[in-house]
Write a protein that holds these residues in place. Structure first.
Motif, PDB file in Angstrom:
ATOM      1  N   ILE A 130       4.631 -13.250 -24.608  1.00  0.00           N
ATOM      2  CA  ILE A 130       5.615 -13.334 -25.701  1.00  0.00           C
ATOM      3  C   ILE A 130       4.959 -13.918 -26.944  1.00  0.00           C
ATOM      4  CG2 ILE A 130       7.727 -14.502 -26.455  1.00  0.00           C
ATOM      5  CD1 ILE A 130       8.672 -14.228 -23.471  1.00  0.00           C
ATOM      6  N   ASP A 131       4.162 -14.952 -26.762  1.00  0.00           N
ATOM      7  CA  ASP A 131       3.445 -15.546 -27.901  1.00  0.00           C
ATOM      8  C   ASP A 131       2.518 -14.514 -28.552  1.00  0.00           C
ATOM      9  OD1 ASP A 131       4.675 -17.966 -27.360  1.00  0.00           O
ATOM     10  OD2 ASP A 131       2.953 -18.811 -26.304  1.00  0.00           O
ATOM     11  N   GLU A 132       1.863 -13.707 -27.733  1.00  0.00           N
ATOM     12  CA  GLU A 132       0.969 -12.677 -28.280  1.00  0.00           C
ATOM     13  C   GLU A 132       1.757 -11.631 -29.058  1.00  0.00           C
ATOM     14  OE1 GLU A 132      -1.124 -11.256 -24.859  1.00  0.00           O
ATOM     15  OE2 GLU A 132      -2.182 -13.161 -24.555  1.00  0.00           O
ATOM     16  N   ALA A 133       2.922 -11.250 -28.560  1.00  0.00           N
ATOM     17  CA  ALA A 133       3.757 -10.289 -29.273  1.00  0.00           C
ATOM     18  C   ALA A 133       4.146 -10.831 -30.649  1.00  0.00           C
ATOM     19  CB  ALA A 133       5.005  -9.961 -28.454  1.00  0.00           C
ATOM     20  N   VAL A 134       4.483 -12.105 -30.698  1.00  0.00           N
ATOM     21  CA  VAL A 134       4.809 -12.737 -31.994  1.00  0.00           C
ATOM     22  C   VAL A 134       3.612 -12.657 -32.921  1.00  0.00           C
ATOM     23  CG1 VAL A 134       5.370 -14.908 -33.131  1.00  0.00           C
ATOM     24  CG2 VAL A 134       6.548 -14.281 -31.014  1.00  0.00           C
ATOM     25  N   ALA A 135       2.437 -13.029 -32.424  1.00  0.00           N
ATOM     26  CA  ALA A 135       1.244 -13.062 -33.259  1.00  0.00           C
ATOM     27  C   ALA A 135       0.869 -11.685 -33.773  1.00  0.00           C
ATOM     28  CB  ALA A 135       0.072 -13.665 -32.470  1.00  0.00           C
ATOM     29  N   LEU A 136       1.139 -10.646 -32.983  1.00  0.00           N
ATOM     30  CA  LEU A 136       0.771  -9.278 -33.365  1.00  0.00           C
ATOM     31  C   LEU A 136       1.843  -8.593 -34.200  1.00  0.00           C
ATOM     32  CD1 LEU A 136      -0.743  -8.126 -29.961  1.00  0.00           C
ATOM     33  CD2 LEU A 136      -2.017  -8.607 -32.067  1.00  0.00           C
ATOM     34  N   GLY A 137       3.013  -9.210 -34.311  1.00  0.00           N
ATOM     35  CA  GLY A 137       4.102  -8.578 -35.040  1.00  0.00           C
ATOM     36  C   GLY A 137       4.799  -7.493 -34.247  1.00  0.00           C
ATOM     37  N   ALA A 138       4.661  -7.516 -32.935  1.00  0.00           N
ATOM     38  CA  ALA A 138       5.328  -6.533 -32.074  1.00  0.00           C
ATOM     39  C   ALA A 138       6.762  -6.986 -31.829  1.00  0.00           C
ATOM     40  CB  ALA A 138       4.586  -6.397 -30.750  1.00  0.00           C
ATOM     41  N   PRO A 139       7.743  -6.124 -32.038  1.00  0.00           N
ATOM     42  CA  PRO A 139       9.128  -6.555 -31.840  1.00  0.00           C
ATOM     43  C   PRO A 139       9.528  -6.676 -30.384  1.00  0.00           C
ATOM     44  CG  PRO A 139       9.058  -4.239 -32.449  1.00  0.00           C
ATOM     45  CD  PRO A 139       7.656  -4.759 -32.577  1.00  0.00           C
ATOM     46  N   THR A 140       8.806  -5.974 -29.473  1.00  0.00           N
ATOM     47  CA  THR A 140       9.224  -5.973 -28.077  1.00  0.00           C
ATOM     48  C   THR A 140       8.025  -6.054 -27.149  1.00  0.00           C
ATOM     49  OG1 THR A 140      10.781  -4.903 -26.538  1.00  0.00           O
ATOM     50  CG2 THR A 140       9.211  -3.453 -27.677  1.00  0.00           C
ATOM     51  N   LEU A 141       8.241  -6.696 -26.007  1.00  0.00           N
ATOM     52  CA  LEU A 141       7.252  -6.784 -24.936  1.00  0.00           C
ATOM     53  C   LEU A 141       7.742  -5.894 -23.804  1.00  0.00           C
ATOM     54  CD1 LEU A 141       4.736  -8.194 -23.641  1.00  0.00           C
ATOM     55  CD2 LEU A 141       6.337  -9.922 -22.759  1.00  0.00           C
ATOM     56  N   VAL A 142       6.947  -4.892 -23.446  1.00  0.00           N
ATOM     57  CA  VAL A 142       7.315  -3.987 -22.358  1.00  0.00           C
ATOM     58  C   VAL A 142       7.083  -4.701 -21.026  1.00  0.00           C
ATOM     59  CG1 VAL A 142       6.798  -1.796 -21.231  1.00  0.00           C
ATOM     60  CG2 VAL A 142       6.818  -1.945 -23.735  1.00  0.00           C
ATOM     61  N   MET A 143       8.106  -4.656 -20.174  1.00  0.00           N
ATOM     62  CA  MET A 143       8.076  -5.401 -18.923  1.00  0.00           C
ATOM     63  C   MET A 143       7.991  -4.455 -17.728  1.00  0.00           C
ATOM     64  SD  MET A 143       8.343  -8.545 -20.016  1.00  0.00           S
ATOM     65  CE  MET A 143       8.874  -9.569 -18.635  1.00  0.00           C
ATOM     66  N   VAL A 144       6.818  -4.426 -17.073  1.00  0.00           N
ATOM     67  CA  VAL A 144       6.640  -3.733 -15.800  1.00  0.00           C
ATOM     68  C   VAL A 144       6.879  -4.783 -14.725  1.00  0.00           C
ATOM     69  CG1 VAL A 144       5.031  -2.462 -14.334  1.00  0.00           C
ATOM     70  CG2 VAL A 144       5.029  -2.094 -16.808  1.00  0.00           C
ATOM     71  N   VAL A 145       8.013  -4.711 -14.039  1.00  0.00           N
ATOM     72  CA  VAL A 145       8.524  -5.901 -13.360  1.00  0.00           C
ATOM     73  C   VAL A 145       7.791  -6.269 -12.085  1.00  0.00           C
ATOM     74  CG1 VAL A 145      10.796  -5.622 -14.376  1.00  0.00           C
ATOM     75  CG2 VAL A 145      10.327  -4.623 -12.113  1.00  0.00           C
ATOM     76  N   GLY A 146       7.052  -5.321 -11.473  1.00  0.00           N
ATOM     77  CA  GLY A 146       6.316  -5.636 -10.255  1.00  0.00           C
ATOM     78  C   GLY A 146       6.881  -4.929  -9.043  1.00  0.00           C
ATOM     79  N   GLY A 147       6.035  -4.824  -8.014  1.00  0.00           N
ATOM     80  CA  GLY A 147       6.421  -4.125  -6.791  1.00  0.00           C
ATOM     81  C   GLY A 147       6.565  -5.069  -5.613  1.00  0.00           C
ATOM     82  N   LEU A 148       6.187  -4.567  -4.440  1.00  0.00           N
ATOM     83  CA  LEU A 148       6.345  -5.306  -3.196  1.00  0.00           C
ATOM     84  C   LEU A 148       4.991  -5.731  -2.656  1.00  0.00           C
ATOM     85  CD1 LEU A 148       8.917  -2.902  -1.497  1.00  0.00           C
ATOM     86  CD2 LEU A 148       9.418  -5.007  -2.752  1.00  0.00           C
ATOM     87  N   SER A 149       5.020  -6.519  -1.599  1.00  0.00           N
ATOM     88  CA  SER A 149       3.809  -6.838  -0.852  1.00  0.00           C
ATOM     89  C   SER A 149       3.975  -6.318   0.562  1.00  0.00           C
ATOM     90  CB  SER A 149       3.565  -8.352  -0.825  1.00  0.00           C
ATOM     91  OG  SER A 149       4.558  -8.990  -0.030  1.00  0.00           O
ATOM     92  N   ARG A 150       2.860  -6.175   1.274  1.00  0.00           N
ATOM     93  CA  ARG A 150       2.955  -5.705   2.656  1.00  0.00           C
ATOM     94  C   ARG A 150       3.648  -6.735   3.542  1.00  0.00           C
ATOM     95  NH1 ARG A 150       0.147  -1.088   3.462  1.00  0.00           N
ATOM     96  NH2 ARG A 150      -1.419  -0.520   1.892  1.00  0.00           N
ATOM     97  N   GLU A 151       3.629  -7.998   3.109  1.00  0.00           N
ATOM     98  CA  GLU A 151       4.258  -9.058   3.899  1.00  0.00           C
ATOM     99  C   GLU A 151       5.757  -9.141   3.641  1.00  0.00           C
ATOM    100  OE1 GLU A 151       0.159  -9.250   3.545  1.00  0.00           O
ATOM    101  OE2 GLU A 151       1.545  -9.613   1.863  1.00  0.00           O
ATOM    102  N   ASP A 152       6.189  -8.788   2.435  1.00  0.00           N
ATOM    103  CA  ASP A 152       7.598  -8.911   2.050  1.00  0.00           C
ATOM    104  C   ASP A 152       8.051  -7.582   1.468  1.00  0.00           C
ATOM    105  OD1 ASP A 152      10.088  -9.501   1.144  1.00  0.00           O
ATOM    106  OD2 ASP A 152       9.508 -11.174  -0.132  1.00  0.00           O
ATOM    107  N   LYS A 153       8.760  -6.821   2.268  1.00  0.00           N
ATOM    108  CA  LYS A 153       9.163  -5.471   1.876  1.00  0.00           C
ATOM    109  C   LYS A 153      10.647  -5.382   1.520  1.00  0.00           C
ATOM    110  CE  LYS A 153       5.533  -3.773   4.906  1.00  0.00           C
ATOM    111  NZ  LYS A 153       5.179  -2.995   6.110  1.00  0.00           N
ATOM    112  N   ASP A 154      11.274  -6.522   1.260  1.00  0.00           N
ATOM    113  CA  ASP A 154      12.701  -6.568   0.932  1.00  0.00           C
ATOM    114  C   ASP A 154      12.875  -6.241  -0.548  1.00  0.00           C
ATOM    115  OD1 ASP A 154      15.342  -7.182   0.394  1.00  0.00           O
ATOM    116  OD2 ASP A 154      15.369  -8.950   1.689  1.00  0.00           O
ATOM    117  N   VAL A 155      13.153  -4.970  -0.836  1.00  0.00           N
ATOM    118  CA  VAL A 155      13.230  -4.537  -2.231  1.00  0.00           C
ATOM    119  C   VAL A 155      14.436  -5.134  -2.943  1.00  0.00           C
ATOM    120  CG1 VAL A 155      14.492  -2.399  -1.725  1.00  0.00           C
ATOM    121  CG2 VAL A 155      13.006  -2.520  -3.729  1.00  0.00           C
ATOM    122  N   VAL A 156      15.523  -5.365  -2.233  1.00  0.00           N
ATOM    123  CA  VAL A 156      16.704  -5.971  -2.854  1.00  0.00           C
ATOM    124  C   VAL A 156      16.397  -7.404  -3.279  1.00  0.00           C
ATOM    125  CG1 VAL A 156      19.097  -6.656  -2.505  1.00  0.00           C
ATOM    126  CG2 VAL A 156      18.294  -4.471  -1.601  1.00  0.00           C
ATOM    127  N   ALA A 157      15.731  -8.147  -2.407  1.00  0.00           N
ATOM    128  CA  ALA A 157      15.353  -9.516  -2.756  1.00  0.00           C
ATOM    129  C   ALA A 157      14.373  -9.531  -3.922  1.00  0.00           C
ATOM    130  CB  ALA A 157      14.752 -10.225  -1.545  1.00  0.00           C
TER     131      ALA A 157
END
Length: 286
Positions: free
Chosen positions: A95-122
């Motif tokens: 977020i700080d970098e977006a401010v410094a660059l003058g970017a209005p938005t930060l694109v959020m790739v939220v993340g996936g799962l792990s082989r140990e924890d496959k509960d997608v709802v959680a």
């Protein structure tokens, strides 16, 4: 919340995402984009890491370019508390970098799962908690967080959000005006509920960004690299862009292509093709 772009003598509303020219040096990329009469770019944090955010801002300003977005934040699905804390700290830096660059938005790739924890709802629940923790910081900084739903084949490793409705569910649960969605044609073109989701995003003032590229077949060994020039694949750009226009979106339209053949093309030529296809398939409907 999208910001109308200023009038331009080049290709209006077109922004070139940095990774459309991923293998080109950042300075050459900026110069080639400006030379083509394009006024905006989407930047990546890898370039910030390489040359520093202040140096990157100077180079962008010197080229006469605006920054339409910064990629990427997110990766908020880890279960261990220490990892979640580290992820929040990293996103605040983004977020700080977006401010410094003058970017209005930060694109959020939220993340996936792990082989140990496959509960997608959680995992989606942890994304909601993480976005809720980040939203006040983003809001105070004047930066929006654009949640990016990704094609379901990326749910395991990159994003447990597969539809725009799912991303909007989280944005509405968080409740902050700083949280919304990015519509990326590569990831959502297939969704039978896309039209309703775009209307829903617009009505809630949460349609923050629009990214375009095509869906090419056969899929590359790395499916992310199957993004192509508009017109080379299966995406109906007039239809989706009309939905975006009718929803009231007037911001930058960012072309984001990951494709090894495109990267191997001389940068001036690839930008020329991007602009030509944009003018043919996207701009008339925007």
């Amino acid at each position: 919340m999208n910001t109308p772009v200023p009038e331009t003598e080049g290709t209006p509303r077109l922004s070139i995402n940095r990774w459309s020219c991923r293998t080109t040096g950042i300075q050459e990329f900026l110069e080639a984009t400006a030379a083509a009469g394009i006024e905006a770019v989407g930047l990546w944090r890898q370039d910030v890491e390489e040359i520093g955010r202040d140096a990157l801002r100077r180079r962008t300003d010197d080229a006469g370019l605006r920054v339409s977005s910064l990629c990427r934040g997110g990766f908020l699905t880890a279960a261990p508390a220490a990892e979640r804390t580290a992820a929040l700290d990293e996103n605040r830096r983004a977020i700080d970098e977006a401010v410094a660059l003058g970017a209005p938005t930060l694109v959020m790739v939220v993340g996936g799962l792990s082989r140990e924890d496959k509960d997608v709802v959680a995992a989606r629940g942890r994304v909601t908690e993480g976005i809720a923790a980040l939203a006040p910081y983003a809001e105070s900084a004047g930066i929006t967080l654009s949640l990016e739903p990704m094609h379901p084949m990326f749910a395991a490793d990159r994003s447990v959000l597969s539809t725009t409705h799912q991303a909007l569910d989280i944005a509405e649960q968080v409740g902050s005006p700083a949280v919304g969605v990015v519509v990326d044609t590569y990831h959502v073109w297939w969704d039978p509920q896309l039209a309703g989701a775009i209307r829903r995003a617009a009505e809630a003032d949460r349609l923050l960004a629009y990214q375009v590229c095509d869906w090419n077949l056969p899929l590359a060994a790395e499916p992310l690299f199957s993004r192509g020039y508009m017109g080379d694949g299966f995406v109906d750009f007039p239809a989706i862009t009309t939905l975006i226009r009718d929803a009231g979106y007037r911001g930058d339209i960012e072309v984001e292509i990951f494709n090894e053949d495109v990267w191997a093309t001389p940068v001036a030529e690839s930008i020329r093709i991007i602009a030509e296809r944009f003018e043919q398939l996207v701009l008339p409907h925007a």
